[in-house]
Design an enzyme around this catalytic site. Structure first.
Site, PDB file in Angstrom:
ATOM      1  N   GLY A 183       0.833  -1.194   0.000  1.00  0.00           N
ATOM      2  CA  GLY A 183       0.000   0.000   0.000  1.00  0.00           C
ATOM      3  C   GLY A 183       0.869   1.245   0.000  1.00  0.00           C
ATOM      4  O   GLY A 183       2.025   1.198   0.430  1.00  0.00           O
ATOM      5  N   GLN A 228       2.941   9.878   1.550  1.00  0.00           N
ATOM      6  CA  GLN A 228       4.300   9.313   1.517  1.00  0.00           C
ATOM      7  C   GLN A 228       5.108   9.771   0.317  1.00  0.00           C
ATOM      8  O   GLN A 228       6.329   9.628   0.295  1.00  0.00           O
ATOM      9  CB  GLN A 228       4.228   7.776   1.502  1.00  0.00           C
ATOM     10  CG  GLN A 228       3.681   7.195   2.787  1.00  0.00           C
ATOM     11  CD  GLN A 228       3.560   5.685   2.657  1.00  0.00           C
ATOM     12  OE1 GLN A 228       2.548   5.179   2.209  1.00  0.00           O
ATOM     13  NE2 GLN A 228       4.605   4.970   3.035  1.00  0.00           N
ATOM     14  N   CYS A 236       6.394  -0.490   6.659  1.00  0.00           N
ATOM     15  CA  CYS A 236       6.000   0.718   5.949  1.00  0.00           C
ATOM     16  C   CYS A 236       7.137   1.143   5.024  1.00  0.00           C
ATOM     17  O   CYS A 236       8.298   1.136   5.440  1.00  0.00           O
ATOM     18  CB  CYS A 236       5.712   1.830   6.956  1.00  0.00           C
ATOM     19  SG  CYS A 236       5.225   3.386   6.211  1.00  0.00           S
ATOM     20  N   LEU A 237       6.800   1.514   3.790  1.00  0.00           N
ATOM     21  CA  LEU A 237       7.824   1.943   2.837  1.00  0.00           C
ATOM     22  C   LEU A 237       8.553   3.199   3.325  1.00  0.00           C
ATOM     23  O   LEU A 237       9.662   3.477   2.898  1.00  0.00           O
ATOM     24  CB  LEU A 237       7.211   2.194   1.456  1.00  0.00           C
ATOM     25  CG  LEU A 237       6.659   0.952   0.736  1.00  0.00           C
ATOM     26  CD1 LEU A 237       5.965   1.345  -0.561  1.00  0.00           C
ATOM     27  CD2 LEU A 237       7.763  -0.064   0.475  1.00  0.00           C
ATOM     28  N   HIS A 280      -3.802   1.466   8.052  1.00  0.00           N
ATOM     29  CA  HIS A 280      -2.426   1.983   8.049  1.00  0.00           C
ATOM     30  C   HIS A 280      -2.308   3.158   7.070  1.00  0.00           C
ATOM     31  O   HIS A 280      -1.756   4.216   7.407  1.00  0.00           O
ATOM     32  CB  HIS A 280      -1.487   0.826   7.666  1.00  0.00           C
ATOM     33  CG  HIS A 280      -0.046   1.192   7.517  1.00  0.00           C
ATOM     34  ND1 HIS A 280       0.959   0.631   8.272  1.00  0.00           N
ATOM     35  CD2 HIS A 280       0.586   2.048   6.649  1.00  0.00           C
ATOM     36  CE1 HIS A 280       2.115   1.134   7.900  1.00  0.00           C
ATOM     37  NE2 HIS A 280       1.932   1.994   6.915  1.00  0.00           N
ATOM     38  N   GLU A 281      -2.846   2.983   5.851  1.00  0.00           N
ATOM     39  CA  GLU A 281      -2.733   4.046   4.834  1.00  0.00           C
ATOM     40  C   GLU A 281      -3.596   5.256   5.195  1.00  0.00           C
ATOM     41  O   GLU A 281      -3.204   6.404   4.952  1.00  0.00           O
ATOM     42  CB  GLU A 281      -3.106   3.520   3.442  1.00  0.00           C
ATOM     43  CG  GLU A 281      -2.321   2.313   2.942  1.00  0.00           C
ATOM     44  CD  GLU A 281      -0.818   2.437   3.053  1.00  0.00           C
ATOM     45  OE1 GLU A 281      -0.290   3.565   3.077  1.00  0.00           O
ATOM     46  OE2 GLU A 281      -0.158   1.375   3.130  1.00  0.00           O
ATOM     47  N   HIS A 334      -1.743   7.467   7.428  1.00  0.00           N
ATOM     48  CA  HIS A 334      -0.795   8.335   6.713  1.00  0.00           C
ATOM     49  C   HIS A 334      -1.487   9.626   6.271  1.00  0.00           C
ATOM     50  O   HIS A 334      -0.910  10.711   6.373  1.00  0.00           O
ATOM     51  CB  HIS A 334      -0.252   7.627   5.461  1.00  0.00           C
ATOM     52  CG  HIS A 334       0.915   6.719   5.703  1.00  0.00           C
ATOM     53  ND1 HIS A 334       2.088   7.134   6.310  1.00  0.00           N
ATOM     54  CD2 HIS A 334       1.108   5.409   5.411  1.00  0.00           C
ATOM     55  CE1 HIS A 334       2.944   6.113   6.371  1.00  0.00           C
ATOM     56  NE2 HIS A 334       2.370   5.058   5.835  1.00  0.00           N
TER      57      HIS A 334
HETATM   58 NI    NI Z   1       3.099   3.134   5.617  1.00  0.00          NI
END
Ligand code: NI
Length: 173
Positions: free
Chosen positions: A46, A51, A92-93, A134-135, A138
């Protein structure tokens, strides 16, 4: 399409609260395409617009094994969430190399717009439900490590700052 650069924790821009997408037009569809390309390249499940330093309520996801089930959520809102406690080890990226358990709802129902601007409802459980929550965090300026203890966060922050220094030194930045 183009690869976008992903902000790394503790970058302050990750704490920006995203605005709703006003109109789903070609500008947004281009952003969606670029975010998918970036997410697949980084092998993530995701990616939230926050991000990649784009502060509008937009998420791309693909939790399938085959990496062929792309989902776009524009202006997502949680309509319903289950209440039984549920933990998943998240990554997480924006916090590469860090994985830890976070408590979330196991099932959610989310309402959003698709890439044509049409409203739809999505019921999700397990990994997909975790990913949506999670997204969506963000988009509210929240990174998953903020659920962890102060001690863990302090260690993660130090590790990320060190990694950034090494990247800069090696000229990869
Ligand atoms: Ni993340």
């Amino acid at each position: 399409m183009a690869l976008l650069s992903i902000l790394c924790y503790p970058d302050e821009r990750l704490h920006t609260v995203a605005k709703p997408v006003a109109v789903v037009d070609d500008r947004i569809r281009r952003q969606i395409d670029d975010m998918f390309e970036t997410m697949y390249e980084a092998k993530g499940v995701g990616l939230a617009a926050t991000q990649v330093d784009f502060h509008e309520r937009l998420i791309v996801m693909d939790v399938s094994e085959e990496r062929n089930e792309p989902i776009v959520l524009i202006n997502p809102e949680i309509e319903w969430a289950s209440t039984e406690p549920f933990e998943w080890e998240e990554g997480c990226l924006s916090v590469p190399g860090v994985y830890d358990r976070v408590q979330r709802a196991e099932r959610v129902r989310v309402r959003a717009l698709d890439r044509d601007g049409q409203p739809f409802t999505l019921e999700a459980e397990g990994l997909m439900a975790v990913c949506i929550q999670h997204e969506m965090d963000h988009l509210m300026g929240k990174v998953f490590v903020e659920y962890l203890s102060l001690l863990k966060r302090t260690r993660i922050r130090a590790k990320m700052v060190k990694a950034r220094r090494e990247r800069e030194r090696d000229g990869e930045h």
